[in-house]
Design a protein around this motif. Structure first.
Motif, short mmCIF file in Angstrom:
data_model
loop_
_atom_site.label_atom_id
_atom_site.label_comp_id
_atom_site.label_asym_id
_atom_site.label_seq_id
_atom_site.Cartn_x
_atom_site.Cartn_y
_atom_site.Cartn_z
N ASP A 103 0.89 -1.14 -0.02
CA ASP A 103 0.03 0.00 -0.02
C ASP A 103 0.88 1.45 0.19
O ASP A 103 1.60 1.61 0.95
CB ASP A 103 -0.84 0.17 1.33
CG ASP A 103 -2.01 1.01 1.24
OD1 ASP A 103 -1.60 2.13 0.44
OD2 ASP A 103 -2.77 0.99 1.87
N ALA A 104 0.89 1.95 -1.19
CA ALA A 104 1.85 3.02 -1.21
C ALA A 104 1.73 4.19 0.02
O ALA A 104 2.10 5.14 0.18
CB ALA A 104 1.54 3.76 -2.63
N VAL A 134 2.01 -2.66 -6.26
CA VAL A 134 1.72 -1.42 -5.61
C VAL A 134 0.55 -0.57 -5.74
O VAL A 134 -0.04 -0.63 -6.93
CB VAL A 134 3.11 -0.40 -5.78
CG1 VAL A 134 2.77 0.81 -4.88
CG2 VAL A 134 4.32 -1.02 -5.48
N CYS A 175 -2.67 1.95 -4.29
CA CYS A 175 -3.25 3.31 -3.39
C CYS A 175 -4.75 3.39 -3.54
O CYS A 175 -5.29 2.44 -3.96
CB CYS A 175 -2.25 4.50 -3.70
SG CYS A 175 -2.43 4.97 -5.14
N SER A 180 0.57 5.42 -6.12
CA SER A 180 1.33 4.08 -6.31
C SER A 180 2.06 4.28 -7.69
O SER A 180 3.40 3.77 -7.79
CB SER A 180 0.48 2.92 -6.42
OG SER A 180 -0.69 3.05 -7.43
N ASN A 211 2.58 -1.23 -10.63
CA ASN A 211 1.57 -0.42 -10.36
C ASN A 211 0.09 -0.88 -10.61
O ASN A 211 0.19 -1.54 -11.78
CB ASN A 211 1.86 0.94 -11.02
CG ASN A 211 0.71 1.91 -10.60
OD1 ASN A 211 0.54 2.19 -9.49
ND2 ASN A 211 0.17 2.65 -11.38
#
Length: 72
Positions: free
Chosen positions: A22-23, A37, A39, A45, A61
């Protein structure tokens, strides 16, 4: 930068054990692990992926972030 659309990510997530970062809450990372990654919407992210890739991490991403998950 590598990216994956949320639908494909979610299919993988249901079948495999993925390391999801979780960014919004970055912690210490294993540089030998592939990191997906995510968000809220995908912008944070993407920036995190760019930074982490420059540092030598293998990152992908997740486009659309958690907003895409909420819309399933």
């Amino acid at each position: 930068m590598k990216e994956i659309v949320f639908d494909k990510f979610y299919q993988l997530y249901q079948k495999e054990s993925l390391y999801v970062l979780d960014a919004r809450e970055v912690e210490e990372l294993d540089n030998e692990q592939l990191h997906y990654v995510i968000c809220k919407a995908g912008m944070r992210s993407a920036r995190a992926c760019q930074f982490l890739a420059e540092q030598g991490y293998d990152v992908i991403n997740v486009q659309g972030g958690m907003t895409a998950f909420e819309n399933l």
